[in-house]
Write an enzyme that holds these catalytic residues in place. Structure first.
Site, PDB file in Angstrom:
ATOM      1  N   ARG A   1      43.018  49.990  48.624  1.00 11.05           N
ATOM      2  CA  ARG A   1      42.689  51.123  47.704  1.00 11.05           C
ATOM      3  C   ARG A   1      41.891  52.039  49.024  1.00 11.05           C
ATOM      4  O   ARG A   1      41.251  51.611  50.005  1.00 11.05           O
ATOM      5  CB  ARG A   1      41.417  50.738  47.086  1.00 11.05           C
ATOM      6  CG  ARG A   1      41.890  49.784  45.797  1.00 11.05           C
ATOM      7  CD  ARG A   1      40.460  49.480  45.091  1.00 11.05           C
ATOM      8  NE  ARG A   1      41.161  48.194  43.959  1.00 11.05           N
ATOM      9  CZ  ARG A   1      40.561  47.601  42.974  1.00 11.05           C
ATOM     10  NH1 ARG A   1      39.154  47.990  43.042  1.00 11.05           N
ATOM     11  NH2 ARG A   1      40.960  46.893  42.270  1.00 11.05           N
TER      12      ARG A   1
ATOM     13  N   ASP B   1      41.526  36.869  42.415  1.00 14.59           N
ATOM     14  CA  ASP B   1      41.755  37.291  40.962  1.00 14.59           C
ATOM     15  C   ASP B   1      42.264  36.303  39.968  1.00 14.59           C
ATOM     16  O   ASP B   1      42.804  35.232  40.581  1.00 14.59           O
ATOM     17  CB  ASP B   1      43.014  38.079  41.196  1.00 14.59           C
ATOM     18  CG  ASP B   1      42.871  39.452  40.284  1.00 14.59           C
ATOM     19  OD1 ASP B   1      42.031  39.126  39.241  1.00 14.59           O
ATOM     20  OD2 ASP B   1      43.456  40.408  40.233  1.00 14.59           O
TER      21      ASP B   1
ATOM     22  N   GLN C   1      41.386  39.982  46.373  1.00 13.54           N
ATOM     23  CA  GLN C   1      40.589  39.632  45.484  1.00 13.54           C
ATOM     24  C   GLN C   1      40.854  38.145  44.931  1.00 13.54           C
ATOM     25  O   GLN C   1      41.941  37.651  44.986  1.00 13.54           O
ATOM     26  CB  GLN C   1      41.012  40.509  44.107  1.00 13.54           C
ATOM     27  CG  GLN C   1      40.705  42.052  44.164  1.00 13.54           C
ATOM     28  CD  GLN C   1      41.100  42.746  43.183  1.00 13.54           C
ATOM     29  OE1 GLN C   1      42.270  42.534  42.709  1.00 13.54           O
ATOM     30  NE2 GLN C   1      40.305  43.644  42.466  1.00 13.54           N
TER      31      GLN C   1
ATOM     32  N   LYS D   1      32.751  43.902  29.336  1.00 11.07           N
ATOM     33  CA  LYS D   1      32.754  43.020  30.645  1.00 11.07           C
ATOM     34  C   LYS D   1      31.429  42.624  30.984  1.00 11.07           C
ATOM     35  O   LYS D   1      30.464  42.650  30.475  1.00 11.07           O
ATOM     36  CB  LYS D   1      33.028  43.841  31.907  1.00 11.07           C
ATOM     37  CG  LYS D   1      32.063  44.826  32.204  1.00 11.07           C
ATOM     38  CD  LYS D   1      32.506  45.360  33.699  1.00 11.07           C
ATOM     39  CE  LYS D   1      31.587  46.454  33.844  1.00 11.07           C
ATOM     40  NZ  LYS D   1      31.597  47.045  35.343  1.00 11.07           N
TER      41      LYS D   1
ATOM     42  N   HIS E   1      40.806  39.983  32.829  1.00 10.18           N
ATOM     43  CA  HIS E   1      40.753  39.898  34.178  1.00 10.18           C
ATOM     44  C   HIS E   1      39.349  39.202  34.611  1.00 10.18           C
ATOM     45  O   HIS E   1      38.474  39.505  34.125  1.00 10.18           O
ATOM     46  CB  HIS E   1      40.533  41.299  34.740  1.00 10.18           C
ATOM     47  CG  HIS E   1      41.428  42.155  34.324  1.00 10.18           C
ATOM     48  ND1 HIS E   1      42.760  42.599  35.020  1.00 10.18           N
ATOM     49  CD2 HIS E   1      41.605  43.230  33.125  1.00 10.18           C
ATOM     50  CE1 HIS E   1      43.259  43.835  34.321  1.00 10.18           C
ATOM     51  NE2 HIS E   1      42.283  43.756  33.413  1.00 10.18           N
TER      52      HIS E   1
ATOM     53  N   HIS F   1      43.959  36.154  35.830  1.00 19.06           N
ATOM     54  CA  HIS F   1      44.305  36.853  34.606  1.00 19.06           C
ATOM     55  C   HIS F   1      44.470  35.612  33.514  1.00 19.06           C
ATOM     56  O   HIS F   1      45.215  34.832  33.931  1.00 19.06           O
ATOM     57  CB  HIS F   1      45.170  37.811  34.642  1.00 19.06           C
ATOM     58  CG  HIS F   1      44.937  38.845  35.461  1.00 19.06           C
ATOM     59  ND1 HIS F   1      45.544  38.959  36.842  1.00 19.06           N
ATOM     60  CD2 HIS F   1      44.494  40.061  35.381  1.00 19.06           C
ATOM     61  CE1 HIS F   1      44.944  40.221  37.363  1.00 19.06           C
ATOM     62  NE2 HIS F   1      44.487  40.917  36.458  1.00 19.06           N
TER      63      HIS F   1
ATOM     64  N   CYS G   1      46.993  43.077  38.661  1.00 16.64           N
ATOM     65  CA  CYS G   1      47.277  42.901  37.065  1.00 16.64           C
ATOM     66  C   CYS G   1      48.660  43.109  36.865  1.00 16.64           C
ATOM     67  O   CYS G   1      49.376  42.117  35.913  1.00 16.64           O
ATOM     68  CB  CYS G   1      46.579  43.805  36.257  1.00 16.64           C
ATOM     69  SG  CYS G   1      45.053  44.339  36.897  1.00 16.64           S
TER      70      CYS G   1
END
Length: 591
Positions: free
Chosen positions: A316, A336, A334, A418, A464, A338, A287
RNA sequence: GCCAAAGUAGCUCAGUGGUAGAGCAGCUCACUCGUAAUGAGCAGGUCGCGGGUUCAAUUCCCAUCUUUGGCUCCA
């Protein structure tokens, strides 16, 4: 008519579940009695019925072994056969404390029973337990051949890692031995589908303890599948209005201080690397990087929505005990994206993200999907109006898509509500894949703005979303869903060419060349093995199509096909074969 | 991180206080074969890593790393 039957069936199912819960809970008492017979000084904690069975937690003088489980099982069978009744009684708190004066966990439980609620005991034979019930009437309602002790595991008292670690015995229990057998078969099926096992057998990926736990190495066959997934993913994203971005893998502490990750998330981040008196961190999320791109220029409402996607690899530091094959790793990618949107655009964008999500999941063969909406928790950032508007948009989107959904009140992250989507796999297990999250925190922290029509600077909404979750985990789920037998569009090798004998090797090579030119993934097995061995090998690698070729095919310019499911076809023309494979690939159907 | 179990050849696993064994895979040779394993031979291991006990440790003890099952289901 049908509806009535459905209701009847449901009621039956509910009654059945209640009955099973009673059986399991009663079994737990029987198990506690058996354990107390063996260890008179044992401290007993709690023993609820759970999905598919029950457990009971004990504080014992020594750790249990496999042999102990066998002995406990025998003792339980004897208790069940001795036909004891479960007797309920109600006592005062003082009486209860007297009865359980040597059982410290029970004493604690008695104290935690709310005032005004009655304290009930259940007794069978020599064993009395503090228990809300209900139970079956007698042990003769239990089937001594319909339960199995499965495992011993450590579990903290009351799930609190600061409290003592107890020994938990997990067991499964059913009404009949047949149901038990079906369940055990189901467990065996799960084991057969285990992605770690299949990953090895099909030579897809590996993990290397000496090179770092929780970090995945993709082998050529696995990498090929991943690439197909990623290519498809990119193509779909471009078609659905996204732009791809690439961002760095490390960043200065400033980024993570600003984002707040160093405050909330530090324990899960890899430790910093110091350079030029500055701390750099590997990224645990993408992000802040996408935000940097946003902030690079002043944004007008005309620039929004921005939909930026990246297959972003993050690291992580998951707790050692949490690592699990591909499902829980320390480095993962990910899928991902945004979205930076104006408040007006928010609702349409959410609907669109959800639609797109479902489209992607369907493409991979997941058709049973359940949505979970999580709303505002106690502690949160952002105005209530924003939360309400966003939550409303989420609900609307789910309803518009006709999805079944549950609401987890207060289950959202502190930064926004979410939706999570869970799919059901081929054997009925649920896996969470997609997630769509509002974020009221980062736009604030990074001071994101856009200039609206009225010339006023306003804050954009930030969303996200990940559709597959992480590529690693998604791959693991796919692997278990298909038990390694991928549909042709995903198969690392779609076709194996198997010459009957060496004379056909040249024809095999020629076929391989043609098929590759036609865009298909082919291997030919020109090894010195017998045909049967080659078929077996291809079969074990779960290759969907095998072309068996010998003199007949060579002379007639045809192919003979053996399908993964064992079916065979002889004398097909090359063109017909290629057309049928391509049709399957195009439709993404399973063979 | 905590509890428990495990770590022996590339894989699956056996085994022992006197420095190891099988099957498959690999390599070599022979066989040239019609829908799930052709045969023979060869090669392959500091028994996870570190320390201790012992004349001797892969085996026993301690520590450590990794893997696995759990640590959410609430009398």
């Amino acid at each position: 008519m049908r509806r009535e039957r459905l209701i009847f069936f449901r009621r039956n199912k509910m009654e059945k579940n209640e009955k099973l819960a009673m059986i399991r809970h009663s079994m737990a008492h029987v198990m506690a009695e058996a354990v107390l017979e063996m260890f008179p000084t044992a401290q007993i904690a709690i023993g609820p019925s759970i999905e598919n069975g029950f457990y009971y937690d004990f504080d014992l003088p020594r750790s249990l072994t496999e042999q102990d489980l066998e002995e406990i099982t025998e003792r339980m069978k004897n208790i069940i056969k001795s036909d004891r009744t479960f007797k309920r009684s109600v006592v005062s708190r003082e009486e209860a404390k007297e009865i359980f004066k040597d059982q410290k966990y029970k004493l604690e439980l008695i104290d935690s029973i709310p005032e005004g609620e009655e304290v009930s005991l259940y007794n069978q034979g020599a064993f009395t337990d503090l228990c809300r019930g209900p139970h079956v009437a007698s042990t003769k309602d239990l089937n001594a051949d319909a339960f199995k002790l499965l495992s011993v595991a450590g579990a903290y008292w009351r799930g609190d890692e600061k409290r003592p670690m107890l020994q938990r015995i997990y067991a499964t229990a059913w009404e009949t031995p047949k149901e038990l057998r079906l369940y055990l078969d189901h467990l065996a099926d799960i084991e057969k589908r285990d992605h770690r096992k299949l990953g090895k057998e099909l030579d897809l990926f590996s993990l290397h303890e000496e090179a770092g736990p929780g970090l995945v190495y993709w082998h050529p066959r696995g990498a090929r599948i991943r690439q197909i997934i990623e290519d498809f993913w990119r193509k779909e994203h471009y078609e659905n209005g996204y732009e791809m971005v690439y961002t760095p893998h490390v960043g200065k502490s400033w980024l993570w201080e600003t984002s707040g990750h160093l405050g909330f998330y530090k324990d899960s981040m890899y430790p910093p690397m110091e350079m030029d008196n500055m701390d750099y961190y590997t990224k645990p999320m993408n992000c802040p990087f996408h935000i940097m791109i946003y902030k690079n220029s002043k944004k007008s409402y005309r620039d929004l929505p921005c939909r930026w996607a990246e297959l972003g690899t993050v690291y992580r530091y998951e707790k050692a005990g949490a690592l699990h094959g591909l499902m829980r790793v320390r480095g993962f990618t990910q899928d991902d994206a945004h979205l930076f949107v104006t408040p007006d655009q928010m609702e349409d964008e959410i609907i669109e993200v959800l639609r797109f999500s479902l489209h992607m999941l369907h493409s991979f063969g997941f058709n049973e999907i359940h949505a979970y909406i999580s709303t505002k928790p106690e502690k949160s950032v952002g105005d209530v109006e924003k939360w309400d508007a966003a939550t409303e948009a989420l609900k609307k989107a789910v309803e518009k898509e006709g999805l079944k959904y549950d609401i987890d009140e207060g289950g959202g992250a502190f930064y926004g509500p979410k939706i999570d989507l869970k799919i059901k796999d081929a054997i009925g297990r649920e896996w969470q894949l997609s997630t769509v999250q509002f974020d009221f925190n980062l736009p604030e922290r990074f001071g994101l703005t856009f200039v609206d029509k009225d010339g006023v600077e306003k804050q954009p909404y930030m969303i996200h979303r990940a559709l597959l979750g992480s590529i690693e985990r998604f791959f693991g789920v796919l692997l278990e869903h298909y038990a390694g037998a991928f549909p042709p569009w995903l198969s690392p090798e779609q076709i194996a060419i198997i010459p009957v004998a060496e004379v056909a090797n040249d024809y095999a090579k020629e076929l391989e060349k043609r098929l590759k030119k036609d865009g298909l993934r082919v291997v030919s097995d020109l090894s010195n093995e017998r045909m049967n061995a080659k078929i077996r090998k291809a079969q074990q690698m779960k290759i969907p199509y095998m072309l068996i070729i010998g003199e007949k095919e060579m002379n007639n310019n045809t192919v003979s096909v053996r399908y993964r499911n064992g079916k065979q076809e002889f004398g097909l023309s090359y063109d017909d074969f290629v057309a049928s494979v391509k049709a399957k690939v195009e439709s993404k159907e399973q063979l």
